[in-house]
Scaffold this motif. Structure first.
Motif, PDB file in Angstrom:
ATOM      1  N   THR A 169       3.702  -7.765  -4.403  1.00 44.00           N
ATOM      2  CA  THR A 169       4.685  -6.947  -5.105  1.00 44.00           C
ATOM      3  C   THR A 169       4.946  -5.658  -4.326  1.00 44.00           C
ATOM      4  O   THR A 169       4.001  -4.930  -4.025  1.00 44.00           O
ATOM      5  N   PRO A 170       6.206  -5.360  -4.015  1.00 43.05           N
ATOM      6  CA  PRO A 170       6.490  -4.106  -3.320  1.00 43.05           C
ATOM      7  C   PRO A 170       6.252  -2.908  -4.242  1.00 43.05           C
ATOM      8  O   PRO A 170       6.663  -2.915  -5.400  1.00 43.05           O
ATOM      9  N   ASP A 216       7.359   4.327   2.214  1.00 40.07           N
ATOM     10  CA  ASP A 216       7.186   5.157   3.410  1.00 40.07           C
ATOM     11  C   ASP A 216       6.021   4.697   4.278  1.00 40.07           C
ATOM     12  O   ASP A 216       6.123   4.647   5.501  1.00 40.07           O
ATOM     13  N   GLY A 217       4.917   4.367   3.666  1.00 38.50           N
ATOM     14  CA  GLY A 217       3.737   3.954   4.417  1.00 38.50           C
ATOM     15  C   GLY A 217       3.950   2.669   5.188  1.00 38.50           C
ATOM     16  O   GLY A 217       3.389   2.472   6.267  1.00 38.50           O
ATOM     17  N   LEU A 218       4.775   1.780   4.647  1.00 39.99           N
ATOM     18  CA  LEU A 218       5.045   0.524   5.341  1.00 39.99           C
ATOM     19  C   LEU A 218       5.720   0.785   6.682  1.00 39.99           C
ATOM     20  O   LEU A 218       5.438   0.110   7.673  1.00 39.99           O
ATOM     21  N   TRP A 219       6.594   1.774   6.719  1.00 36.85           N
ATOM     22  CA  TRP A 219       7.258   2.116   7.986  1.00 36.85           C
ATOM     23  C   TRP A 219       6.255   2.686   8.979  1.00 36.85           C
ATOM     24  O   TRP A 219       6.347   2.458  10.177  1.00 36.85           O
ATOM     25  N   GLU A 220       5.264   3.432   8.466  1.00 32.89           N
ATOM     26  CA  GLU A 220       4.205   3.943   9.335  1.00 32.89           C
ATOM     27  C   GLU A 220       3.393   2.780   9.917  1.00 32.89           C
ATOM     28  O   GLU A 220       3.038   2.782  11.090  1.00 32.89           O
ATOM     29  N   LEU A 221       3.109   1.788   9.089  1.00 37.31           N
ATOM     30  CA  LEU A 221       2.393   0.606   9.576  1.00 37.31           C
ATOM     31  C   LEU A 221       3.181  -0.086  10.678  1.00 37.31           C
ATOM     32  O   LEU A 221       2.635  -0.411  11.737  1.00 37.31           O
ATOM     33  N   ARG A 240       8.602 -11.901   6.331  1.00 33.48           N
ATOM     34  CA  ARG A 240       8.268 -10.778   7.210  1.00 33.48           C
ATOM     35  C   ARG A 240       8.959  -9.538   6.657  1.00 33.48           C
ATOM     36  O   ARG A 240      10.126  -9.571   6.297  1.00 33.48           O
ATOM     37  N   TRP A 241       8.213  -8.471   6.569  1.00 36.67           N
ATOM     38  CA  TRP A 241       8.752  -7.215   6.077  1.00 36.67           C
ATOM     39  C   TRP A 241       9.112  -6.382   7.287  1.00 36.67           C
ATOM     40  O   TRP A 241       8.372  -6.384   8.249  1.00 36.67           O
ATOM     41  N   PRO A 242      10.190  -5.699   7.428  1.00 38.07           N
ATOM     42  CA  PRO A 242      11.179  -5.402   6.410  1.00 38.07           C
ATOM     43  C   PRO A 242      12.420  -6.283   6.481  1.00 38.07           C
ATOM     44  O   PRO A 242      13.283  -6.164   5.626  1.00 38.07           O
ATOM     45  N   PRO A 291       0.801  -1.225   0.000  1.00 33.43           N
ATOM     46  CA  PRO A 291       0.000   0.000   0.000  1.00 33.43           C
ATOM     47  C   PRO A 291       0.838   1.280   0.000  1.00 33.43           C
ATOM     48  O   PRO A 291       1.947   1.318   0.535  1.00 33.43           O
ATOM     49  N   CYS A 292       0.272   2.316  -0.593  1.00 33.63           N
ATOM     50  CA  CYS A 292       0.887   3.639  -0.610  1.00 33.63           C
ATOM     51  C   CYS A 292       0.739   4.277   0.780  1.00 33.63           C
ATOM     52  O   CYS A 292      -0.031   3.789   1.613  1.00 33.63           O
ATOM     53  N   PRO A 293       1.432   5.373   1.040  1.00 30.24           N
ATOM     54  CA  PRO A 293       1.331   6.022   2.349  1.00 30.24           C
ATOM     55  C   PRO A 293      -0.096   6.416   2.746  1.00 30.24           C
ATOM     56  O   PRO A 293      -0.490   6.243   3.905  1.00 30.24           O
ATOM     57  N   ASP A 294      -0.882   6.934   1.809  1.00 30.24           N
ATOM     58  CA  ASP A 294      -2.260   7.325   2.147  1.00 30.24           C
ATOM     59  C   ASP A 294      -3.094   6.116   2.549  1.00 30.24           C
ATOM     60  O   ASP A 294      -3.860   6.167   3.510  1.00 30.24           O
ATOM     61  N   CYS A 295      -2.939   5.018   1.826  1.00 34.50           N
ATOM     62  CA  CYS A 295      -3.686   3.806   2.170  1.00 34.50           C
ATOM     63  C   CYS A 295      -3.211   3.241   3.505  1.00 34.50           C
ATOM     64  O   CYS A 295      -4.009   2.695   4.271  1.00 34.50           O
TER      65      CYS A 295
END
Length: 152
Positions: A112-113, A118-123, A141-143, A92-96
């Motif tokens: 698919t990455p 950026d949004g993944l770090w927010e998650l 497991r990400w990251p 997902p994108c940062p907004d999502c």
């Protein structure tokens, strides 16, 4: 070999991506609660608006009209369910990601990455678990990209 639930859920998200009307990227998403699919979505023009027209689309380089698959799936979810897991074809994108957090999603799975992470770090900062499902069924497991065993 019998596919895992995660593979099947990802295949469902990929099937919904085929309904996408955005020419830039076809994305599908499903919401899972209690081990069952409770909602789905794909990206495209808002309801009632004309679909994208390929090269003549004014947003082909940077679109701000498309409703993202994750948003469609979360907004269509019945009110009596809690969004536990979200499966999407692309990360997902940062907004999502902000929307995912507001819906209280516990885990996000993608295949698919997306180029913007950026949004993944927010998650991660909001205790949302993130996993990448590879075509062969392996789950990373990400990251840290460590292989994990999950329920089948």
């Amino acid at each position: 070999m019998r596919p895992s639930r995660h593979q099947v859920f990802m295949q469902c998200a990929q099937a919904w991506a085929t309904r996408a009307t955005c020419q830039r990227l076809n994305v599908g998403a499903i919401v899972v609660s209690g081990g069952n699919i409770v909602s789905h979505g794909y990206n495209g023009a808002p309801a009632g608006h004309p679909h994208c027209l390929g090269n003549s689309c004014p947003g082909k380089l940077e679109c701000h009209e498309t409703v993202h698959a994750e948003m469609n799936a979360l907004m269509r979810m019945p009110h009596n369910f809690r969004a536990e897991d979200l499966y999407c074809t692309d990360s997902p994108c940062p907004d999502c990601c902000s929307l995912i957090i507001s819906f209280g999603v516990r885990r996000v799975f993608f295949s698919t990455p997306y180029r913007i992470e950026d949004g993944l770090w927010e998650l991660i900062g909001n205790n949302v678990e993130i996993y990448r499902v590879l075509p062969a069924g392996y789950i990373l497991r990400w990251p840290d990209k460590t292989l994990v065993e999950m329920d089948r």
